[in-house]
Design a protein around this motif. Structure first.
Motif, short mmCIF file in Angstrom:
data_model
loop_
_atom_site.label_atom_id
_atom_site.label_comp_id
_atom_site.label_asym_id
_atom_site.label_seq_id
_atom_site.Cartn_x
_atom_site.Cartn_y
_atom_site.Cartn_z
N ALA A 35 0.83 -1.24 0.02
CA ALA A 35 -0.02 -0.12 0.08
C ALA A 35 0.83 0.96 0.44
N PRO A 36 0.52 2.33 -0.33
CA PRO A 36 1.18 3.55 -0.28
C PRO A 36 2.09 3.84 1.18
N LEU A 37 3.12 4.13 1.03
CA LEU A 37 3.87 4.42 2.28
C LEU A 37 3.85 6.06 2.58
N VAL A 38 3.22 6.47 3.67
CA VAL A 38 3.35 7.88 3.91
C VAL A 38 4.26 8.14 5.19
N LEU A 39 5.31 9.03 4.65
CA LEU A 39 6.43 9.59 5.47
C LEU A 39 5.87 11.02 5.75
N ASP A 40 5.93 11.17 7.12
CA ASP A 40 5.31 12.51 7.54
C ASP A 40 6.44 13.48 8.15
N GLY A 41 7.47 13.19 7.87
CA GLY A 41 8.66 13.93 8.28
C GLY A 41 10.06 13.33 8.28
N ALA A 42 11.16 14.10 7.66
CA ALA A 42 12.46 13.46 7.81
C ALA A 42 13.32 14.57 7.82
N SER A 43 14.76 13.93 8.32
CA SER A 43 15.82 15.18 8.31
C SER A 43 17.08 14.14 8.23
N VAL A 44 18.08 14.65 7.93
CA VAL A 44 19.56 14.04 7.90
C VAL A 44 20.53 14.92 8.76
N ALA A 45 21.58 14.38 9.17
CA ALA A 45 22.50 14.99 10.06
C ALA A 45 23.80 14.19 10.27
N LEU A 46 24.80 14.78 10.55
CA LEU A 46 25.98 13.84 10.57
C LEU A 46 25.85 13.23 12.38
N ALA A 47 26.06 11.88 12.17
CA ALA A 47 26.06 11.32 13.64
C ALA A 47 27.08 11.45 14.45
N GLU A 48 26.93 11.40 15.67
CA GLU A 48 27.94 11.75 16.82
C GLU A 48 28.82 10.62 16.64
N ALA A 49 28.54 9.34 16.44
CA ALA A 49 29.36 8.29 16.41
C ALA A 49 28.40 7.04 15.80
#
Length: 370
Positions: A35-49
């Motif tokens: 079924a359709p996948l609803v993504l309601d928000g997202a982000s990217v960042a550099l991981a601490e570790a």
């Protein structure tokens, strides 16, 4: 993952990049969704570790799709995010955070991630700290991260089974043989990204934990941006499952070998049609496997397949993984220092030996320049 963990929940997943650049995009997948996948928000960042839920706060960026913070991805489809303008270094660890209001009808995931995914209640994608986050060891809904690399750069896709997937490495250590190969390439001045398309239990001809390699080759290799080379290491599970799970007559064995050779030829032809060179990997020893218990006839089949990979001329180059791992005194067995202990999967030293075996000169040629 249970449905209740998806409701009003955020997932943070760490991806180990191989090439650096000034911008990148993320491919989000609903390939196996019903079924359709609803993504309601997202982000990217550099991981601490690696293995930690926190990210570096100044690097947090929203991830958008057509300028929107939310997106609906049809069943069976994959969508690219908008490009993110942020410098990432080679070997950087990028955290991708996704927020879901409701659970997917069917999850698209990779259970052999060897990496920790973190869970938090509510929309936490822009938060740097996730104290008391839950943990699972699996990737969800992410196909890849594509970095806009310098002109002349390319990508190698390593495609295969659990040996390529990194079975047995410590979680979050990035010590699979494709990881080690990527470091080796960087050390030798190669501008070549490395993509790991290994699936535990994978076979060339029949489905296992995931789809068979012949069926997934186009999506996992040809459809990726910038791919110049593929390295195929497959066959131990095709050989092992046949003699483990049923009658293994001489006729059955002859047919299996013929089918494996034909499938390899087909992959190479499809890759060449898109300008992609293919390196054939010889099948590693597994006579010590308590899971498969191969007989001398099965070992003879492995040797025949390997001799064909080396000498047929089908491939643009060969990575002789069998020669790298085998015990000179008992060639059907993995050398003790390279054996994880199960007679089938390499140790960390074995994975390093596989990475060292890949011929770097083969990665400088263009398809057809053999």
């Amino acid at each position: 993952m249970a449905a209740e963990h998806w409701r009003d929940a955020s997932l943070r997943q760490t991806v180990h990049l191989t090439l650096g650049g000034q911008q990148f995009r993320v491919r989000v997948s609903n390939l196996y969704g019903t079924a359709p996948l609803v993504l309601d928000g997202a982000s990217v960042a550099l991981a601490e570790a690696p293995g930690q839920p926190g990210v570096l706060a100044p690097t947090v960026r929203p991830l958008t799709f057509g300028g929107s913070a939310s997106v609906t991805i049809p069943a069976g489809a994959e969508y690219y995010s908008d490009a993110v303008a942020m410098e990432v270094k080679p070997a950087a660890d990028l955290a991708v955070s996704l927020y879901f209001k409701g659970e997917p009808a069917r999850q698209t995931s990779h259970n052999g991630a060897r990496a920790t995914t973190f869970l938090a209640s509510g929309n936490r994608v822009m938060d740097a700290a996730w104290p008391e986050a839950g943990k699972v060891t699996r990737w969800y809904s992410i196909s890849d991260v594509e970095v806009l690399a310098p002109r002349g750069a390319g990508a190698l896709v390593a495609i295969g089974d659990s040996i390529t997937d990194g079975y047995g490495i410590p979680n979050d250590s990035n010590t699979r043989w494709p990881d080690v190969l990527a470091a080796r390439l960087r050390d030798n001045g190669h501008t070549l990204g490395v993509v790991n398309a290994g699936i535990g239990g994978g076979r060339m001809l029949k489905d296992g934990i995931g789809p068979n390699l012949a069926a997934r080759f186009d999506n996992d290799v040809i459809s990726r941006a910038g791919v110049t080379h593929a390295l195929v290491l497959i066959g131990v599970n095709d050989l092992g499952v046949q003699h483990r799970n049923g009658p293994d007559t001489p006729a059955d064995r002859r047919q299996l070998l013929a089918d494996l050779k034909l499938a390899h030829r087909q992959l190479v032809q499809r890759a060449h049609a898109h300008g992609i060179c293919v390196i054939g990997g010889t099948v590693t020893p597994y006579a010590g496997s308590e899971y498969y218990h191969p007989e001398p006839d099965n070992e003879a089949d492995r040797q025949e397949l390997n001799n064909w990979i080396r000498s047929s001329g089908v491939f643009d180059a060969v990575a002789d993984f069998d020669a790298a791992l085998r015990d000179p005194a008992r060639p059907a067995y993995i050398k003790k220092v390279y054996d994880s202990g199960d007679g089938l999967h390499p140790s960390l030293a074995g994975y390093r030996a596989l990475a060292e075996t890949v011929p770097l000169k083969a990665l400088k040629i263009k398809c057809g320049d053999k």
